[in-house]
Design a protein around this motif. Structure first.
Motif, PDB file in Angstrom:
ATOM      1  N   MET A   1       0.851  -1.190   0.000  1.00 52.38           N
ATOM      2  CA  MET A   1       0.000   0.000   0.000  1.00 52.38           C
ATOM      3  C   MET A   1       0.890   1.245   0.000  1.00 52.38           C
ATOM      4  SD  MET A   1      -1.652   2.591   1.809  1.00 52.38           S
ATOM      5  CE  MET A   1      -0.640   2.366   3.242  1.00 52.38           C
ATOM      6  N   GLU A   2       0.563   2.195  -0.850  1.00 54.90           N
ATOM      7  CA  GLU A   2       1.309   3.451  -0.783  1.00 54.90           C
ATOM      8  C   GLU A   2       0.454   4.628  -1.225  1.00 54.90           C
ATOM      9  OE1 GLU A   2       4.673   3.622  -3.526  1.00 54.90           O
ATOM     10  OE2 GLU A   2       3.998   1.703  -4.329  1.00 54.90           O
ATOM     11  N   PHE A   3       0.810   5.807  -0.675  1.00 46.78           N
ATOM     12  CA  PHE A   3       0.144   7.039  -1.117  1.00 46.78           C
ATOM     13  C   PHE A   3       1.038   8.225  -0.799  1.00 46.78           C
ATOM     14  CE2 PHE A   3      -1.331   6.358   3.232  1.00 46.78           C
ATOM     15  CZ  PHE A   3      -1.208   7.613   3.804  1.00 46.78           C
ATOM     16  N   LYS A   4       0.675   9.362  -1.379  1.00 44.89           N
ATOM     17  CA  LYS A   4       1.456  10.578  -1.143  1.00 44.89           C
ATOM     18  C   LYS A   4       0.558  11.615  -0.488  1.00 44.89           C
ATOM     19  CE  LYS A   4       5.045  10.376  -4.577  1.00 44.89           C
ATOM     20  NZ  LYS A   4       5.037  10.010  -5.988  1.00 44.89           N
ATOM     21  N   ILE A   5       1.167  12.407   0.394  1.00 46.49           N
ATOM     22  CA  ILE A   5       0.369  13.433   1.063  1.00 46.49           C
ATOM     23  C   ILE A   5       1.283  14.579   1.468  1.00 46.49           C
ATOM     24  CG2 ILE A   5       0.602  12.417   3.380  1.00 46.49           C
ATOM     25  CD1 ILE A   5      -2.380  13.175   3.805  1.00 46.49           C
ATOM     26  N   ASN A   6       0.719  15.784   1.498  1.00 47.45           N
ATOM     27  CA  ASN A   6       1.502  16.943   1.937  1.00 47.45           C
ATOM     28  C   ASN A   6       1.621  16.939   3.462  1.00 47.45           C
ATOM     29  OD1 ASN A   6       1.344  19.892   3.054  1.00 47.45           O
ATOM     30  ND2 ASN A   6       2.412  19.984   1.088  1.00 47.45           N
ATOM     31  N   SER A   7       2.798  17.241   3.969  1.00 53.54           N
ATOM     32  CA  SER A   7       3.021  17.128   5.414  1.00 53.54           C
ATOM     33  C   SER A   7       2.129  18.085   6.207  1.00 53.54           C
ATOM     34  CB  SER A   7       4.486  17.380   5.739  1.00 53.54           C
ATOM     35  OG  SER A   7       4.824  18.699   5.398  1.00 53.54           O
ATOM     36  N   LYS A   8       1.910  19.278   5.691  1.00 56.09           N
ATOM     37  CA  LYS A   8       1.102  20.253   6.437  1.00 56.09           C
ATOM     38  C   LYS A   8      -0.345  19.782   6.556  1.00 56.09           C
ATOM     39  CE  LYS A   8       3.999  23.080   7.772  1.00 56.09           C
ATOM     40  NZ  LYS A   8       4.217  23.158   9.204  1.00 56.09           N
ATOM     41  N   ILE A   9      -0.832  19.202   5.466  1.00 57.26           N
ATOM     42  CA  ILE A   9      -2.219  18.723   5.486  1.00 57.26           C
ATOM     43  C   ILE A   9      -2.356  17.586   6.493  1.00 57.26           C
ATOM     44  CG2 ILE A   9      -3.985  17.550   4.100  1.00 57.26           C
ATOM     45  CD1 ILE A   9      -2.889  19.115   1.697  1.00 57.26           C
ATOM     46  N   LEU A  10      -1.379  16.679   6.491  1.00 50.14           N
ATOM     47  CA  LEU A  10      -1.435  15.555   7.423  1.00 50.14           C
ATOM     48  C   LEU A  10      -1.282  16.052   8.857  1.00 50.14           C
ATOM     49  CD1 LEU A  10      -1.690  12.535   7.758  1.00 50.14           C
ATOM     50  CD2 LEU A  10       0.775  12.332   7.572  1.00 50.14           C
ATOM     51  N   GLU A  11      -0.400  17.042   9.042  1.00 48.83           N
ATOM     52  CA  GLU A  11      -0.196  17.569  10.391  1.00 48.83           C
ATOM     53  C   GLU A  11      -1.503  18.146  10.932  1.00 48.83           C
ATOM     54  OE1 GLU A  11       2.756  20.667  10.808  1.00 48.83           O
ATOM     55  OE2 GLU A  11       1.895  21.203  12.757  1.00 48.83           O
ATOM     56  N   LYS A  12      -2.195  18.871  10.060  1.00 48.10           N
ATOM     57  CA  LYS A  12      -3.457  19.482  10.472  1.00 48.10           C
ATOM     58  C   LYS A  12      -4.459  18.396  10.891  1.00 48.10           C
ATOM     59  CE  LYS A  12      -6.730  22.852   8.873  1.00 48.10           C
ATOM     60  NZ  LYS A  12      -7.515  23.020   7.671  1.00 48.10           N
ATOM     61  N   LEU A  13      -4.494  17.341  10.100  1.00 44.87           N
ATOM     62  CA  LEU A  13      -5.402  16.232  10.398  1.00 44.87           C
ATOM     63  C   LEU A  13      -5.060  15.592  11.745  1.00 44.87           C
ATOM     64  CD1 LEU A  13      -7.589  14.225   9.127  1.00 44.87           C
ATOM     65  CD2 LEU A  13      -5.624  12.828   8.541  1.00 44.87           C
ATOM     66  N   LEU A  14      -3.757  15.317  11.930  1.00 43.52           N
ATOM     67  CA  LEU A  14      -3.353  14.632  13.167  1.00 43.52           C
ATOM     68  C   LEU A  14      -3.563  15.527  14.387  1.00 43.52           C
ATOM     69  CD1 LEU A  14      -0.094  12.759  12.091  1.00 43.52           C
ATOM     70  CD2 LEU A  14      -2.435  11.930  12.099  1.00 43.52           C
ATOM     71  N   SER A  15      -3.324  16.822  14.215  1.00 43.19           N
ATOM     72  CA  SER A  15      -3.453  17.715  15.376  1.00 43.19           C
ATOM     73  C   SER A  15      -4.902  17.785  15.844  1.00 43.19           C
ATOM     74  CB  SER A  15      -2.928  19.110  15.040  1.00 43.19           C
ATOM     75  OG  SER A  15      -3.790  19.705  14.111  1.00 43.19           O
ATOM     76  N   LYS A  16      -5.824  17.540  14.938  1.00 45.96           N
ATOM     77  CA  LYS A  16      -7.236  17.533  15.339  1.00 45.96           C
ATOM     78  C   LYS A  16      -7.560  16.295  16.168  1.00 45.96           C
ATOM     79  CE  LYS A  16      -9.004  19.705  11.232  1.00 45.96           C
ATOM     80  NZ  LYS A  16      -9.429  19.208   9.920  1.00 45.96           N
ATOM     81  N   VAL A  17      -6.892  15.192  15.860  1.00 48.43           N
ATOM     82  CA  VAL A  17      -7.269  13.914  16.448  1.00 48.43           C
ATOM     83  C   VAL A  17      -6.481  13.610  17.728  1.00 48.43           C
ATOM     84  CG1 VAL A  17      -7.527  11.455  15.938  1.00 48.43           C
ATOM     85  CG2 VAL A  17      -7.813  13.117  14.133  1.00 48.43           C
ATOM     86  N   ILE A  18      -5.325  14.277  17.862  1.00 49.66           N
ATOM     87  CA  ILE A  18      -4.443  13.886  18.976  1.00 49.66           C
ATOM     88  C   ILE A  18      -4.989  14.210  20.381  1.00 49.66           C
ATOM     89  CG2 ILE A  18      -2.890  15.894  19.177  1.00 49.66           C
ATOM     90  CD1 ILE A  18      -0.622  13.603  19.005  1.00 49.66           C
ATOM     91  N   PRO A  19      -5.899  15.170  20.562  1.00 51.14           N
ATOM     92  CA  PRO A  19      -6.343  15.428  21.940  1.00 51.14           C
ATOM     93  C   PRO A  19      -6.957  14.230  22.655  1.00 51.14           C
ATOM     94  CG  PRO A  19      -7.033  17.213  20.521  1.00 51.14           C
ATOM     95  CD  PRO A  19      -6.478  16.158  19.624  1.00 51.14           C
ATOM     96  N   ALA A  20      -7.447  13.250  21.928  1.00 51.38           N
ATOM     97  CA  ALA A  20      -8.050  12.092  22.608  1.00 51.38           C
ATOM     98  C   ALA A  20      -7.023  11.027  22.964  1.00 51.38           C
ATOM     99  CB  ALA A  20      -9.139  11.482  21.740  1.00 51.38           C
TER     100      ALA A  20
END
Lengths: 369, 373
Positions: A1-20
């Motif tokens: 499995m592979e995919f490409k993603i921009n780091s800033k976009i992924l960071e934004k996504l993870l920062s939303k989810v990390i509080p839990a």
């Protein structure tokens, strides 16, 4: 499995989810994100078993996969990468390889079976609230939640849906806050108690956008467009708070909120550390506030402008509670509705937007002379 | 309906009672599993939690089974004694103030326990079940979990709850919310308050027989069969004790026991004390208890041999027993066993171990009249 993603976009996504993600837990599995890649959609979830967060993003992945990845590790590396393209690739079913133009980062992942299920809430009961409104409700009420575990129901915020509107209630036995919005009507009377942890995470997540709330017997889910927040509810009965709200308080004291709050802050310095007591001596159009620390032989007295026309009255309060309440009145003028030195006192803002109601109730303390 | 208890050795009566309860679908809300350490209380509790949660359920049963085996909330809330953190106050959570090393230790011990249900968790300085752990139970119970059939609260070493914790537990123990089962595990149920005991359904766990011990040692601890065979006799029916003996190098312990006794009986005090000295220098204070226990077992053998009973601890030293009994046919063993027991019990008072050694040697020597008391 592979995919490409921009780091800033992924960071934004993870920062939303990390509080839990819990910071200290004996259960290692909770310190992970669940990455679920399905039909070109990457969904990242996290949970501490009480609350859960889930957010999705489109990615062009070549196949579906589900994996459990150490949350702190991946979040820290993505955060420190700067703005760049990241290439995700799984290897031998145990490792995930992140590569950028200049670096390669290997992270081991585990299989998703042991990750707790993220609950889904049935979409049957749904209401939509304006983000600003919800934030206001929470800010106005959350301070009065109880911190003692003896009565678990009071450690949460009550969401009460009724024909008369949506009510938010918190209490710790010494004070009670009730906030009503009459615009949001519901055809059935229902009560949901949201735990304290959920409220504190929620207040940080709310933005301007509308929030969709889904309700079930055990869970409440908040949908912020691209982010789902799911919390388990407290399964206890909320105390019958209406029965403690007095109806016969006919002595009305009106003061300027800012003036009184400033005075109370000064009185906090003089009130004794154990009782934190402050005394309100009320006469016709005259309010004298005093505090005394017998242990240190110090005392203070101030006069505050007011409007009052009833019988003279001396009443004591806990300074910390008065200060808390005045900070949440949200109006230039504060109205105290009093009855006697031993009966609960009702505090309301002088003016409030139409279709809203804010009531703060404070129990007096017994004066010791 | 037959129930799968596979893997759990022995404990026929406990299994039988639990099976009956499941079959009549009357699940008591609180149990007290009571019996010596290392007899399978924890394993039985976990299996029981799996059974009541997956009974009459087919589609998710494998997932739930795994969740429970991995000690995952909400199915299992596992409460164990924990060390105290730095600057820990009344309002801190049970692990909030622990330092990272403690948390790491806790995690790895839990992992070990998940892998091997007969493993004994031992955390440094964890000698009390904290009141905050009990408060956490209360919070956990207040949350709404009607989507889970049974939530099991497993309290290991329940006797380590102090008075305050026991009181905090009482209310929920008496009337827990629906779908909650408390299982308290302890070897010392008499240390619990009467009010706790009376609220629980008591299930006794018996010491395991040698066959079971051997099986567990080789299945779960990867112990060689020959070693397991030898240790099982001395284990008092407890896997924990058997494993402790193996960790303390059972072979040399046994040899030490024999030589200490041989020298003491023969009046060679200096050599006996030397043996003790070398043993003490390479082991901690708890292992001298093991040695005392070994001596008591040997004296036990003498008694048995007198009455021509056939089961011996030291069955490879039969000739020695024979010789001893023919030479000293009427020694009084009761007194010395009581004395040895006493010596073993005062070790925890931080007594000088050489003094203990000296006492043991003289007690043994007095048996063969090498010294007069």
């Amino acid at each position: 499995m592979e995919f490409k993603i921009n780091s800033k976009i992924l960071e934004k996504l993870l920062s939303k989810v990390i509080p839990a993600v819990p910071s200290r837990t004996p259960m290692p599995i909770l310190e992970n994100f669940l990455f679920d890649i399905k039909d070109g959609m990457l969904t990242v979830s996290s949970t501490d078993l009480e609350i859960a967060l889930k957010s999705s993003i489109n990615v062009a992945a070549d196949e579906n996969a589900k994996m459990v990845i150490p949350a702190r590790l991946i979040y820290d590396i993505i955060k420190s990468l700067g703005d760049t393209q990241i290439h995700f690739k799984t290897e031998q079913n145990t490792k995930i390889v992140l590569s950028t133009e200049s670096g390669v980062y290997n992270i081991s992942y585990t299989s998703p079976e042991d990750f707790p299920d993220i609950p889904t809430v049935n979409k049957e009961k749904e209401i939509t609230l304006n983000g600003n409104d919800l934030k206001k409700f929470i800010d106005q009420t959350s301070f009065a939640m109880s911190r003692e575990d003896m009565r678990p129901a009071m450690t949460g915020t009550l969401f009460e849906f009724s024909e008369a509107g949506l009510r938010f209630v918190t209490t710790d036995g010494h004070r009670l806050v009730k906030y009503v919005n009459r615009n949001i009507k519901f055809n059935k009377e229902e009560q949901y108690i949201v735990p304290e942890r959920a409220i504190s995470v929620l207040s940080k997540l709310i933005g301007e956008a509308d929030v969709k709330i889904f309700l079930s017997k055990t869970h409440m889910s908040f949908n912020f467009g691209d982010l789902d927040f799911i919390t388990r509810l407290i399964g206890e009965k909320y105390p019958a708070y209406n029965s403690v709200i007095p109806l016969e308080n006919d002595k009305i004291l009106k003061v300027k909120t800012g003036d009184l709050l400033a005075t109370i802050k000064r009185m906090m310095i003089f009130s004794s550390a154990s009782s934190k007591q402050v005394k309100f001596s009320i006469k016709e159009n005259a309010l004298e506030i005093s505090a005394e620390d017998i242990d240190h032989g110090s005392n203070a007295r101030e006069s505050v402008n007011c409007e009052y026309s009833g019988d003279p009255l001396d009443i004591g309060f806990n300074t910390a509670y008065v200060s808390d309440i005045l900070s949440h009145v949200n109006d230039d003028e504060t109205v105290f509705k009093l009855h006697s030195p031993t009966k609960a006192c009702i505090i309301e803002p002088g003016e409030i937007p139409e279709n809203e109601e804010l009531m703060l109730l404070l129990m007096p303390v017994r004066l010791n002379n | 309906m037959s129930i799968d208890w596979s893997g759990i050795q022995g404990q026929a009566s406990a299994k039988e009672i639990l099976t009956q309860l499941v079959n009549t679908s009357r699940i008591p809300h609180a149990f007290l599993f009571h019996g010596p350490e290392g007899t399978g209380k924890y394993y039985t509790a976990i299996r029981y939690a799996q059974i009541i949660n997956t009974n009459n359920l087919t589609d998710q049963s494998v997932a739930i089974h795994n969740h429970i085996s991995n000690l995952q909330e909400p199915y299992i809330k596992f409460i164990i004694p924990l060390p105290r953190g730095k600057n820990e106050t009344e309002s801190s959570g049970p692990i909030e103030k622990l330092n990272p090393e403690d948390i790491q230790e806790l995690k790895s011990e839990l992992q070990e326990k998940i892998k091997n249900p007969y493993y004994k968790i031992s955390l440094n300085k964890a000698n009390i079940i904290k009141i905050s752990s009990i408060r956490e139970i209360n919070k956990f119970l207040s949350l709404s979990y009607s989507d889970v059939k049974y939530r099991c609260i497993l309290i290991s070493d329940a006797h380590l709850m102090n008075e305050e914790s026991q009181n905090a537990l009482l209310k929920n123990l008496e009337e827990p919310p629906a779908g909650v089962v408390f299982i308290l595990l302890t070897p010392y149920s008499n240390l619990l308050r009467e009010t706790i005991r009376s609220r629980c359904w008591m299930i006794n766990f018996q010491p395991l027989d040698n066959q079971n011990i051997k099986k567990i040692l080789s299945d779960y601890f990867n112990v060689l069969e020959s070693v397991a065979e030898e240790v099982a006799t001395f284990s008092d029916g407890s896997v924990t004790r058997a494993f402790e003996l193996i960790n303390n190098d059972f072979k040399s312990l046994k040899e030490k026991t024999i030589s200490v006794m041989r020298f003491s009986f023969g009046g060679k005090f200096h050599s006996a004390l030397n043996e003790f000295g070398s043993y003490l220098s390479e082991s901690d204070s708890d292992s001298i208890k093991l040695l005392i226990k070994m001596i008591i077992s040997w004296l036990n053998d003498i008694q048995k041999h007198k009455f021509k009973l056939n089961k011996y601890f030291f069955d490879d030293h039969l000739d020695t027993l024979d010789k001893f009994n023919s030479k000293f046919p009427d020694v009084e063993l009761n007194d010395i066993i009581v004395k040895l027991d006493y010596l073993s019990s005062i070790i925890k008072n931080n007594i000088n171990l050489n003094l203990i050694a000296l006492n043991i040697v003289y007690e043994l020597a007095s048996l063969t009249k090498r010294i007069n008391k």
